[in-house]
Design a protein around this motif. Sequence first.
Motif, PDB file in Angstrom:
ATOM      1  N   PHE A   8     -22.503  38.554 -56.863  1.00  0.00           N
ATOM      2  CA  PHE A   8     -23.232  38.979 -58.052  1.00  0.00           C
ATOM      3  C   PHE A   8     -22.791  40.356 -58.540  1.00  0.00           C
ATOM      4  CE2 PHE A   8     -26.639  36.334 -55.903  1.00  0.00           C
ATOM      5  CZ  PHE A   8     -26.450  35.228 -56.719  1.00  0.00           C
ATOM      6  N   ALA A   9     -22.018  41.061 -57.751  1.00  0.00           N
ATOM      7  CA  ALA A   9     -21.747  42.465 -58.029  1.00  0.00           C
ATOM      8  C   ALA A   9     -20.673  42.650 -59.095  1.00  0.00           C
ATOM      9  CB  ALA A   9     -21.339  43.197 -56.757  1.00  0.00           C
ATOM     10  N   PHE A  10     -20.755  43.773 -59.771  1.00  0.00           N
ATOM     11  CA  PHE A  10     -19.792  44.140 -60.806  1.00  0.00           C
ATOM     12  C   PHE A  10     -18.388  44.258 -60.218  1.00  0.00           C
ATOM     13  CE2 PHE A  10     -17.552  47.909 -62.451  1.00  0.00           C
ATOM     14  CZ  PHE A  10     -17.252  47.479 -63.732  1.00  0.00           C
ATOM     15  N   SER A  11     -18.265  44.921 -59.079  1.00  0.00           N
ATOM     16  CA  SER A  11     -16.941  45.162 -58.493  1.00  0.00           C
ATOM     17  C   SER A  11     -16.248  43.861 -58.100  1.00  0.00           C
ATOM     18  CB  SER A  11     -17.049  46.083 -57.270  1.00  0.00           C
ATOM     19  OG  SER A  11     -17.840  45.494 -56.264  1.00  0.00           O
TER      20      SER A  11
ATOM     21  N   ARG B 226     -11.028  39.380 -61.935  1.00  0.00           N
ATOM     22  CA  ARG B 226     -10.372  39.329 -63.242  1.00  0.00           C
ATOM     23  C   ARG B 226      -9.152  40.242 -63.331  1.00  0.00           C
ATOM     24  NH1 ARG B 226     -14.404  39.510 -68.229  1.00  0.00           N
ATOM     25  NH2 ARG B 226     -12.427  38.904 -69.216  1.00  0.00           N
ATOM     26  N   LEU B 227      -9.160  41.323 -62.569  1.00  0.00           N
ATOM     27  CA  LEU B 227      -8.020  42.244 -62.558  1.00  0.00           C
ATOM     28  C   LEU B 227      -7.304  42.119 -61.211  1.00  0.00           C
ATOM     29  CD1 LEU B 227      -9.681  45.429 -64.108  1.00  0.00           C
ATOM     30  CD2 LEU B 227      -8.259  43.743 -65.270  1.00  0.00           C
ATOM     31  N   ARG B 228      -6.184  41.484 -61.205  1.00  0.00           N
ATOM     32  CA  ARG B 228      -5.460  41.247 -59.959  1.00  0.00           C
ATOM     33  C   ARG B 228      -4.725  42.503 -59.494  1.00  0.00           C
ATOM     34  NH1 ARG B 228      -7.911  36.776 -58.082  1.00  0.00           N
ATOM     35  NH2 ARG B 228      -8.035  35.180 -59.704  1.00  0.00           N
ATOM     36  N   ASP B 229      -4.373  42.484 -58.218  1.00  0.00           N
ATOM     37  CA  ASP B 229      -3.571  43.560 -57.615  1.00  0.00           C
ATOM     38  C   ASP B 229      -4.228  44.932 -57.689  1.00  0.00           C
ATOM     39  OD1 ASP B 229      -1.467  41.802 -56.935  1.00  0.00           O
ATOM     40  OD2 ASP B 229      -0.698  41.913 -58.985  1.00  0.00           O
TER      41      ASP B 229
ATOM     42  N   VAL C 174     -27.250  53.303 -58.456  1.00  0.00           N
ATOM     43  CA  VAL C 174     -26.534  52.546 -59.487  1.00  0.00           C
ATOM     44  C   VAL C 174     -25.094  52.313 -59.046  1.00  0.00           C
ATOM     45  CG1 VAL C 174     -25.611  52.626 -61.837  1.00  0.00           C
ATOM     46  CG2 VAL C 174     -27.967  53.305 -61.419  1.00  0.00           C
ATOM     47  N   ALA C 175     -24.444  53.372 -58.546  1.00  0.00           N
ATOM     48  CA  ALA C 175     -23.062  53.245 -58.067  1.00  0.00           C
ATOM     49  C   ALA C 175     -22.975  52.259 -56.899  1.00  0.00           C
ATOM     50  CB  ALA C 175     -22.529  54.608 -57.652  1.00  0.00           C
ATOM     51  N   PHE C 176     -23.986  52.317 -56.018  1.00  0.00           N
ATOM     52  CA  PHE C 176     -24.020  51.395 -54.879  1.00  0.00           C
ATOM     53  C   PHE C 176     -24.129  49.950 -55.351  1.00  0.00           C
ATOM     54  CE2 PHE C 176     -26.968  48.990 -52.054  1.00  0.00           C
ATOM     55  CZ  PHE C 176     -26.100  48.802 -50.986  1.00  0.00           C
ATOM     56  N   PHE C 177     -24.991  49.702 -56.315  1.00  0.00           N
ATOM     57  CA  PHE C 177     -25.162  48.336 -56.818  1.00  0.00           C
ATOM     58  C   PHE C 177     -23.912  47.845 -57.543  1.00  0.00           C
ATOM     59  CE2 PHE C 177     -29.490  48.748 -55.661  1.00  0.00           C
ATOM     60  CZ  PHE C 177     -30.010  47.463 -55.621  1.00  0.00           C
ATOM     61  N   LEU C 178     -23.266  48.731 -58.295  1.00  0.00           N
ATOM     62  CA  LEU C 178     -22.039  48.334 -58.984  1.00  0.00           C
ATOM     63  C   LEU C 178     -20.900  48.066 -58.004  1.00  0.00           C
ATOM     64  CD1 LEU C 178     -22.082  50.840 -61.988  1.00  0.00           C
ATOM     65  CD2 LEU C 178     -22.418  48.377 -62.110  1.00  0.00           C
ATOM     66  N   SER C 179     -20.915  48.780 -56.875  1.00  0.00           N
ATOM     67  CA  SER C 179     -19.833  48.662 -55.894  1.00  0.00           C
ATOM     68  C   SER C 179     -20.056  47.579 -54.856  1.00  0.00           C
ATOM     69  CB  SER C 179     -19.653  50.008 -55.154  1.00  0.00           C
ATOM     70  OG  SER C 179     -19.443  51.056 -56.049  1.00  0.00           O
TER      71      SER C 179
ATOM     72  N   THR D  16      -7.259  45.541 -70.119  1.00  0.00           N
ATOM     73  CA  THR D  16      -7.877  46.004 -68.871  1.00  0.00           C
ATOM     74  C   THR D  16      -9.193  46.729 -69.166  1.00  0.00           C
ATOM     75  OG1 THR D  16      -5.652  46.360 -67.969  1.00  0.00           O
ATOM     76  CG2 THR D  16      -7.505  47.325 -66.758  1.00  0.00           C
ATOM     77  N   ILE D  17      -9.151  47.605 -70.149  1.00  0.00           N
ATOM     78  CA  ILE D  17     -10.336  48.383 -70.523  1.00  0.00           C
ATOM     79  C   ILE D  17     -11.420  47.467 -71.089  1.00  0.00           C
ATOM     80  CG2 ILE D  17     -11.160  50.243 -72.024  1.00  0.00           C
ATOM     81  CD1 ILE D  17      -8.190  51.312 -71.832  1.00  0.00           C
ATOM     82  N   GLU D  18     -11.011  46.484 -71.868  1.00  0.00           N
ATOM     83  CA  GLU D  18     -11.961  45.548 -72.458  1.00  0.00           C
ATOM     84  C   GLU D  18     -12.655  44.720 -71.377  1.00  0.00           C
ATOM     85  OE1 GLU D  18     -14.305  44.152 -75.295  1.00  0.00           O
ATOM     86  OE2 GLU D  18     -12.793  45.731 -75.561  1.00  0.00           O
ATOM     87  N   ILE D  19     -11.923  44.350 -70.336  1.00  0.00           N
ATOM     88  CA  ILE D  19     -12.504  43.582 -69.229  1.00  0.00           C
ATOM     89  C   ILE D  19     -13.592  44.392 -68.526  1.00  0.00           C
ATOM     90  CG2 ILE D  19     -12.017  42.694 -66.910  1.00  0.00           C
ATOM     91  CD1 ILE D  19      -9.319  41.686 -68.029  1.00  0.00           C
ATOM     92  N   ILE D  20     -13.342  45.681 -68.325  1.00  0.00           N
ATOM     93  CA  ILE D  20     -14.344  46.549 -67.692  1.00  0.00           C
ATOM     94  C   ILE D  20     -15.604  46.606 -68.552  1.00  0.00           C
ATOM     95  CG2 ILE D  20     -14.860  48.912 -66.944  1.00  0.00           C
ATOM     96  CD1 ILE D  20     -11.866  49.235 -66.342  1.00  0.00           C
ATOM     97  N   LYS D  21     -15.425  46.759 -69.860  1.00  0.00           N
ATOM     98  CA  LYS D  21     -16.577  46.800 -70.770  1.00  0.00           C
ATOM     99  C   LYS D  21     -17.369  45.491 -70.706  1.00  0.00           C
ATOM    100  CE  LYS D  21     -14.559  49.929 -74.234  1.00  0.00           C
ATOM    101  NZ  LYS D  21     -14.129  50.039 -75.647  1.00  0.00           N
ATOM    102  N   GLN D  22     -16.640  44.377 -70.710  1.00  0.00           N
ATOM    103  CA  GLN D  22     -17.295  43.070 -70.671  1.00  0.00           C
ATOM    104  C   GLN D  22     -18.113  42.891 -69.396  1.00  0.00           C
ATOM    105  OE1 GLN D  22     -14.171  40.193 -71.151  1.00  0.00           O
ATOM    106  NE2 GLN D  22     -13.708  40.796 -73.267  1.00  0.00           N
ATOM    107  N   GLU D  23     -17.521  43.259 -68.270  1.00  0.00           N
ATOM    108  CA  GLU D  23     -18.214  43.079 -66.992  1.00  0.00           C
ATOM    109  C   GLU D  23     -19.415  44.006 -66.866  1.00  0.00           C
ATOM    110  OE1 GLU D  23     -17.993  40.714 -64.899  1.00  0.00           O
ATOM    111  OE2 GLU D  23     -16.278  39.796 -65.898  1.00  0.00           O
ATOM    112  N   LEU D  24     -19.339  45.199 -67.434  1.00  0.00           N
ATOM    113  CA  LEU D  24     -20.501  46.091 -67.439  1.00  0.00           C
ATOM    114  C   LEU D  24     -21.629  45.493 -68.270  1.00  0.00           C
ATOM    115  CD1 LEU D  24     -18.914  49.654 -67.767  1.00  0.00           C
ATOM    116  CD2 LEU D  24     -20.377  48.867 -65.910  1.00  0.00           C
TER     117      LEU D  24
END
Length: 419
Positions: A275-278, A284-287, A265-270, A318-326
């Motif tokens: 298509f990947a989450f990372s 969406r999150l710069r820098d 799961v971590a590999f697929f997210l990374s 920032t936290i909301e963006i992570i939730k959305q992308e998940l």
Amino acid sequence: MTAISSPKTEISELSNSFKIISHNDVRKKHTSLCLWIKTGSVREPATNNGIAHLLEHSLFGQYSKNQRSRVYEEIKNNDLKIRAFTTVENTAFFIEHIKTTDIQNCVELLWRIFSAEYLTSQSVKDAKSDIQKELISLSKDTDNKLFQALNSASFPNQTLAMPIAGSWETVSKIHLEDLLKFQEKEYLASNSFLCASGNIHHQNLEEYAEKWFSSLTLKSYSQSALPNWNGGLKSVSIDEENSKLAFSLPFEIKKPCDFYYFWLVAFFLSFDHRFAFSSALKNRLRDIIDLLIYPEFFNQIGRMHIYIKTANPITLDTIEIIKQELNLFTQDKIEDLFAELNEIEINKAINAVKLKDSRVEQLAMSVSAYGIIPSNILIPQWTQNVQSKLKDLMSELNNHHSPAVAYTKTSKKFRNKQQ
């Protein structure tokens, strides 16, 4: 020509339930030993937070200028490599690169450490001096502050959230008598075992263990309370320009093979792919300076961590963006990734984290956590079952629990200093 036997892993048990595990490989010149005790900071009362870690340090005995314990004399005289650690749930002692002729003496040395033979008021004083320096170093470690805040959000008011090293306030109040009581209560045959890997015959190791560890009486060992996941948001002030965030979701290990599935799961997210989450997160999150995604395993619960280090301040957006992308990392995206990947890449991901019998620490960890040796844990194969399993795990991560989140804020003092 004499045939060389293949490496062999064996487990046996003394009458008092103390286990012996060995991986014998006669091609090796040396052997590594591990004494593993299933106890750590999770077993501590809050008033004695840090006692498991202090005990681990103190059991080696005193090493003041006037006198050193036999442990340090053995290290000096026989060029031994000894190390130890305490975690939330385990304490372990290692002696590595041992000659075959020295194995019995090293088993005896581990017994003397385990049985607290070298534990004295002076050894406690020496250990406290070392731990005080360690605590000062930890107080300056921003990652340590971040994850301590994350633990507090994940498991509020529970021993699982307590710092392993404790605080100077709690450690300074622990006395020799407290350590002896904790050792007597926690260092039992039923939750401990001796592990070896290298040029070692199991029967010999069993004989050495019988000689020393059979004197332990059989006592029941109570299980720790099941952790209660809370989730929530915590912030911590740091003296550092870059911001850090730890976003964590809980998961349950139902079978030993889930160890590998959650790494997948971590590999697929990374995975670095459109298509990947990372990849979406970085767009969406710069820098972003660092982005790490990895699982953490406890005996009764696990956590999937998303760690971000960025040049920008962390906000609720920032936290909301992570939730959305998940939430957007749906079954379709997993299928898209599978279409782009192949068996070789999946096998590379598994091999990077594969537990091996030949590595004494991994052998001990597997037996401790799952009750079986690493080579007996089923490894996911490239089939549709893997894809289906990953979809289910992603669904469980996203749908059943609120995340625990900790993030850093640059302190006013540091900002004023920079201006």
